[in-house]
Design a protein around this motif. Structure first.
Motif, mmCIF file in Angstrom:
data_model
loop_
_atom_site.group_PDB
_atom_site.id
_atom_site.type_symbol
_atom_site.label_atom_id
_atom_site.label_comp_id
_atom_site.label_asym_id
_atom_site.label_seq_id
_atom_site.Cartn_x
_atom_site.Cartn_y
_atom_site.Cartn_z
ATOM 1 N N ILE A 36 52.917 78.064 -12.871
ATOM 2 C CA ILE A 36 53.677 76.975 -13.496
ATOM 3 C C ILE A 36 52.782 75.998 -14.257
ATOM 4 C CG2 ILE A 36 55.663 77.135 -11.969
ATOM 5 C CD1 ILE A 36 53.072 74.381 -11.580
ATOM 6 N N ARG B 42 53.884 76.066 -17.750
ATOM 7 C CA ARG B 42 55.151 75.346 -17.960
ATOM 8 C C ARG B 42 54.903 73.858 -18.126
ATOM 9 N NH1 ARG B 42 58.937 74.773 -12.829
ATOM 10 N NH2 ARG B 42 57.336 73.223 -12.338
ATOM 11 N N TYR C 278 59.765 80.370 -17.889
ATOM 12 C CA TYR C 278 59.898 78.928 -17.671
ATOM 13 C C TYR C 278 60.199 78.122 -18.931
ATOM 14 C CZ TYR C 278 57.751 79.802 -13.093
ATOM 15 O OH TYR C 278 57.472 80.262 -11.831
ATOM 16 N N SER C 279 59.699 78.560 -20.066
ATOM 17 C CA SER C 279 59.719 77.696 -21.249
ATOM 18 C C SER C 279 60.381 78.357 -22.453
ATOM 19 C CB SER C 279 58.275 77.289 -21.621
ATOM 20 O OG SER C 279 57.618 76.722 -20.518
ATOM 21 N N TYR D 266 67.683 74.285 -14.703
ATOM 22 C CA TYR D 266 66.868 73.823 -15.826
ATOM 23 C C TYR D 266 66.979 72.310 -15.958
ATOM 24 C CZ TYR D 266 66.400 78.613 -17.640
ATOM 25 O OH TYR D 266 66.108 79.938 -17.804
ATOM 26 N N ASP E 225 64.188 78.961 -9.850
ATOM 27 C CA ASP E 225 64.835 80.222 -10.195
ATOM 28 C C ASP E 225 66.113 80.423 -9.410
ATOM 29 O OD1 ASP E 225 64.818 82.636 -11.716
ATOM 30 O OD2 ASP E 225 64.315 83.713 -9.885
#
Length: 628
Positions: free
Chosen positions: A28, A31, A199-200, A306, A314
């Motif tokens: 992460i 991210r 993630y992005s 999100y 997740d």
């Protein structure tokens, strides 16, 4: 000249905790840095809206990621607003200081601003994978760029640098591999692309990489050449933020299969936006088939969560009740409070509001599906109906308002699934009860002696074939004023008052005979009596009390069962020839009467699908009676 500075003591402790404890997944780090880059571009774009001297639009912004395996380095560069020397020191030299948070506070009345990173800690996740981090930044409107460099908790160095383009460039020098960790993977383009997609993917600005590829040399049959092209690796625009009229059915289905790894088409998609106490977008799917582990202990429910297009979790289990755990999809909200990192979500008021709204929305959409597309609803129910029933039972009926109208059972009328509402609507005004029968299969229930009379009298029966069904009926107790009655229970009696009175008289007249039969059976039965519930069949077992025959089977099949026993009464068809035979035996051969009692009881157990404790003894007994 570089200036070396130390983190404060408390900052050292926090940085160590950050690197080793707070984040559960090292990946992460990317991210967090991408989100910070997005924030920086948002800030400069926001300035352009209020300053006519800044000629920019959103198409001018991008994030560039480069890999250098030789130097073991990753760079993340943006052309956002950049940081001054004091901002570098304030934002990076003081852990948990957030420039994004301050910026948002200063401009909180502006609707156009949407800053992702607000808590100033995410940057330090870079040290989970890096032995050294260098930040070079030139702030918009300034002429001198500045550099911040650190190797971790020991401190950092500040100096001027030669960066000439506005924005920030972060270089991570990746750690060497250890026995426990493979840091080399973060230098692979496919790993970086996977992390970005996970993630992005929906950051609003393009994230670009130099992509290593091969192509056939033109005019050369078997010759290939390597080349590098710049490739945008994120989608940028989330499907759920598009107008529904611009999204095709195929778009929804492709998104579902790509993101939730189910290659069967979903039965229904639910796409909506809520504004108010909690503002969020939701895209939910009702699958057609249950995953293999859906009813297992290892199944993990939850929606993707999100925050402004950045994946936070997740599987956020708190967004779904267990009985709606089959739903796949996502929620994107700008309102959620994120503590320390985007992984530690506060169980705050907004989350609870969103979860309550989602539960209500799913219930309404399933109700709509039931009314408008019966075939699809029945497909759904065959896959997930058991989960709805367990949801009602496990909560002791506290959520009956959500679930009871979604339940279905096979009806004796056409052997098709019906809802409780449909059953009740078909009842005559005189019918006070909802009649049901339990068994392993519909065919076996049909063969029960009690079923014969109920069907002959024109009563519809709900066939309950799942182990949890009767527990659900008992939890519900009644539906729209009608009581649930098991046709194999003592409460089942559809005779007239005259018929009841006649039967009571007959049983009183034969009380001594029944006492003799009960004595022969011992503790096997609580009572023996005549009944008018049977037509062709000679005997049946009737459960008395709270535990029915089917509940006994279910409870005793569980691990560590305590040998639960239902209280059973042996009922004998008063109009069957066996009734007169028993009377004759009582008058003339009480020893044989006892043997008949054993045989009739065993027959009744077999009809109910219950085991015979000593089959050999029973067959010997039958033969002994037959040769008399």
């Amino acid at each position: 000249m570089a200036k070396t500075k130390q983190f404060k003591a408390e900052s050292k402790k926090l940085l160590d905790m950050m690197i080793n404890s707070i984040y559960t997944h090292k990946e992460i780090f990317l991210r967090e840095l991408i989100s910070n880059a997005s924030d920086a571009m948002d800030k400069l774009y926001f300035m352009s809206l209020t300053d006519d001297n800044i000629k920019l639009n959103r198409d001018d912004f991008r994030i560039k990621i480069e890999l250098d395996k030789a130097q073991r380095a990753i760079t993340i560069a943006d052309n956002g607003i950049g940081m001054s020397e004091s901002e570098l020191e304030t934002n990076l030299g003081t852990i948990a200081k957030s420039g994004s948070f301050n910026f948002k506070q200063e401009n909180e009345k502006q609707d156009d601003i949407d800053i992702i990173g607000q808590f100033g800690v995410g940057f330090y996740s870079a040290f989970m994978v890096s032995k050294k981090v260098i930040v070079e930044s030139l702030k918009y409107g300034e002429s001198t760029a500045h550099c911040w460099e650190s190797e971790g908790a020991d401190g950092y160095r500040m100096a001027d640098c030669g960066k000439t383009d506005v924005g920030t460039k972060i270089t991570l020098y990746i750690k060497d591999n250890t026995d426990e960790e493979n840091f080399d993977e973060y230098l692979e383009q496919y790993t970086i692309q996977r992390i970005i997609k996970k993630y992005s993917d929906f950051i609003r600005y393009p994230i670009v990489m130099d992509w290593q590829s091969s192509r056939k040399v033109e005019g050369e049959e078997n010759k290939w050449e390597d080349y590098v092209e710049e490739k945008t690796v994120n989608s940028m625009i989330p499907l759920w933020k598009k107008d529904k009229k611009d999204i095709s059915k195929e778009d929804y289905e492709n998104f579902y299969s790509d993101n939730f790894h189910d290659y069967n088409k979903p039965i229904k998609e639910i796409h909506y936006k809520v504004e108010g106490n909690a503002t969020y977008n939701a895209l939910l799917y009702i699958p057609e088939n249950a995953p293999r582990d859906y009813y297992g202990r290892d199944f993990e429910k939850g929606l993707q969560l999100y925050s402004s297009g950045v994946l936070i979790m997740d599987k956020c289990a708190d967004l779904l009740p267990d009985y709606f755990g089959f739903v796949k999809g996502l929620v994107d909200s700008e309102d959620l409070s994120l503590n320390i990192s985007r992984e530690l979500l506060q169980h705050d008021r907004q989350l609870k509001i969103i979860a309550a709204n989602i539960e209500k929305k799913i219930k309404n959409e399933l109700t709509k599906l039931l009314k408008e597309n019966r075939e699809d609803y029945e497909k759904f129910f065959k896959s997930f109906g058991l989960g709805l029933k367990f949801g009602l039972y496990n909560a002791f009926g506290t959520n009956r308002d959500v679930l009871e109208d979604l339940l279905m059972f096979v009806s004796s009328n056409e052997k098709k699934l019906v809802t409780l509402a449909e059953y009740v609507d078909r009842c005559s005004e005189m019918q006070e009860n909802i009649y049901y029968a339990c068994g392993e299969t519909v065919d076996k229930i049909d063969m029960l002696p009690q079923t014969e009379l109920a069907k002959e009298k024109g009563f519809e029966i709900l066939y309950m074939t799942e182990p949890v069904d009767e527990f659900v009926a008992q939890i519900l107790s009644e539906y729209k004023g009608k009581k649930f009655v098991n046709i194999s229970g003592e409460d089942f009696d559809i005779s007239t008052e005259d018929e009841k009175a006649q039967l009571n008289t007959l049983n009183e007249e034969n009380k001594e005979m029944f006492d003799a039969m009960k004595e022969a059976l011992g503790e096997k039965t609580a009572d023996v009596r005549f009944t008018h519930k049977l037509r062709k069949h000679p005997v049946c077992l009737v459960s008395e009390g709270d535990i029915s025959i089917e509940m006994q089977k279910v409870l005793n099949s569980l691990p560590n069962s305590q040998g639960v026993k239902a209280q059973l009464a042996l009922e004998i068809n008063k109009d069957h020839p066996i009734a007169e035979k028993l009377k004759d035996l009582y008058a003339n051969d009480k020893e044989t009467l006892a043997k008949y009692a054993e045989i009739l009881y065993a027959q009744a157990r077999l009809i109910e699908g219950l085991p015979i404790e000593n089959p050999t003894e029973l067959t010997d007994l039958i033969c002994e009676v037959m040769v008399k």
